[in-house]
Design a protein around this motif. Structure first.
Motif, PDB file in Angstrom:
ATOM      1  N   UNK A   1      17.105 -33.283  69.118  1.00  0.00           N
ATOM      2  CA  UNK A   1      17.730 -34.012  70.229  1.00  0.00           C
ATOM      3  C   UNK A   1      16.886 -35.193  70.689  1.00  0.00           C
ATOM      4  N   UNK A   2      15.599 -35.111  70.519  1.00  0.00           N
ATOM      5  CA  UNK A   2      14.726 -36.229  70.860  1.00  0.00           C
ATOM      6  C   UNK A   2      14.753 -37.302  69.768  1.00  0.00           C
ATOM      7  N   UNK A   3      14.641 -36.852  68.516  1.00  0.00           N
ATOM      8  CA  UNK A   3      14.540 -37.796  67.398  1.00  0.00           C
ATOM      9  C   UNK A   3      15.831 -38.581  67.193  1.00  0.00           C
ATOM     10  N   UNK A   4      16.967 -37.928  67.442  1.00  0.00           N
ATOM     11  CA  UNK A   4      18.250 -38.592  67.156  1.00  0.00           C
ATOM     12  C   UNK A   4      18.519 -39.753  68.118  1.00  0.00           C
ATOM     13  N   UNK A   5      17.808 -39.808  69.215  1.00  0.00           N
ATOM     14  CA  UNK A   5      17.983 -40.917  70.162  1.00  0.00           C
ATOM     15  C   UNK A   5      17.170 -42.121  69.678  1.00  0.00           C
ATOM     16  N   UNK A   6      17.701 -42.797  68.681  1.00  0.00           N
ATOM     17  CA  UNK A   6      17.039 -43.948  68.079  1.00  0.00           C
ATOM     18  C   UNK A   6      18.056 -45.066  67.862  1.00  0.00           C
ATOM     19  N   UNK A   7      17.573 -46.304  67.656  1.00  0.00           N
ATOM     20  CA  UNK A   7      18.495 -47.453  67.532  1.00  0.00           C
ATOM     21  C   UNK A   7      19.512 -47.316  66.403  1.00  0.00           C
ATOM     22  N   UNK A   8      19.104 -46.734  65.280  1.00  0.00           N
ATOM     23  CA  UNK A   8      20.019 -46.614  64.138  1.00  0.00           C
ATOM     24  C   UNK A   8      21.225 -45.750  64.510  1.00  0.00           C
ATOM     25  N   UNK A   9      20.968 -44.619  65.173  1.00  0.00           N
ATOM     26  CA  UNK A   9      22.080 -43.750  65.566  1.00  0.00           C
ATOM     27  C   UNK A   9      22.957 -44.430  66.614  1.00  0.00           C
ATOM     28  N   UNK A  10      22.342 -45.057  67.603  1.00  0.00           N
ATOM     29  CA  UNK A  10      23.126 -45.655  68.685  1.00  0.00           C
ATOM     30  C   UNK A  10      23.965 -46.840  68.202  1.00  0.00           C
TER      31      UNK A  10
ATOM     32  N   UNK B   1      24.547 -29.946  77.315  1.00  0.00           N
ATOM     33  CA  UNK B   1      23.987 -28.753  76.683  1.00  0.00           C
ATOM     34  C   UNK B   1      22.597 -29.029  76.120  1.00  0.00           C
ATOM     35  N   UNK B   2      22.409 -30.216  75.537  1.00  0.00           N
ATOM     36  CA  UNK B   2      21.088 -30.599  75.046  1.00  0.00           C
ATOM     37  C   UNK B   2      20.072 -30.668  76.186  1.00  0.00           C
ATOM     38  N   UNK B   3      20.509 -31.239  77.291  1.00  0.00           N
ATOM     39  CA  UNK B   3      19.617 -31.354  78.454  1.00  0.00           C
ATOM     40  C   UNK B   3      19.235 -29.971  78.991  1.00  0.00           C
ATOM     41  N   UNK B   4      20.193 -29.057  79.007  1.00  0.00           N
ATOM     42  CA  UNK B   4      19.904 -27.703  79.485  1.00  0.00           C
ATOM     43  C   UNK B   4      18.923 -26.985  78.564  1.00  0.00           C
TER      44      UNK B   4
END
Length: 200
Positions: free
Chosen positions: A95-104, A147-150
């Protein structure tokens, strides 16, 4: 004297007729040529841009559908074999790694490009893709992200997993199916657009 006047009048009429007719033909031809060239160029430019946007939307949508598909058929089944602590730790890292420019770029770009394409083409297939992906987008924002945040909060790994795993899996499969359908709609729109270009 009368004959000379008659001859002069007839000659003038014929000359004026030829001049007027030639001038009228030339003016019409010039106008038509200019108008035709401008119309063709403008249509081709607009059509080319619309095709590029539609193609980019299709690629972005396919990438997002593939991402959710991989989670559904590989990542989550593999994690299901792990212990609670490992499961929670790996999911937090994902969940941390997926928050990157390529995904967004693909996640947000699929929505933006599809919306622009719908505005340009007024295609029912693109409209269907936009509505379908908007539903998947809302599911992600309203269900999966909370859910990720929880899961990221401190707590007992077993309890955290119990509250996370089943609902996250269910909604991920739902959004994967929606994105796959949206990709199919855009692909169909691309085929229809291509046929229209060949026919023109």
């Amino acid at each position: 004297m009368v004959d000379m006047t008659r001859n002069w009048t007839n000659t003038g009429t014929r000359t004026d007729g030829r001049t007027s007719g030639t001038s009228g033909t030339s003016g019409t031809s010039g106008t038509a040529g200019t108008s035709g060239t401008a119309g063709t160029s403008g249509t081709a430019g607009t059509s080319g841009t619309a095709g590029a946007v539609l193609g980019a939307a299709t690629v972005a949508m396919g990438l997002i559908a593939g991402t959710f598909y991989v989670f559904a058929c590989a990542v989550m089944p593999a994690l299901a074999r792990s212990g609670d602590r490992t499961y929670v730790e790996v999911m937090r890292n994902i969940n941390e790694v997926i928050q990157n420019p390529v995904f967004f770029v693909s996640f947000l770009g699929a929505l933006a490009l599809t919306a622009v394409s719908a505005w340009q083409l007024r295609s029912r297939w693109v409209y269907a893709a936009l509505i379908t992906y908007a539903a998947a987008f809302l599911i992600t924002v309203a269900v999966n992200v909370p859910l990720n945040d929880a899961l990221a909060r401190p707590g007992n790994p077993r309890t955290l997993r119990d509250h996370f795993e089943t609902p996250w899996l269910t909604w991920n499969i739902t959004r994967a199916l929606l994105c796959t359908a949206a990709t199919a709609f855009l692909t169909r729109a691309l085929v229809v657009w291509g046929r229209g270009q060949r026919a023109a």
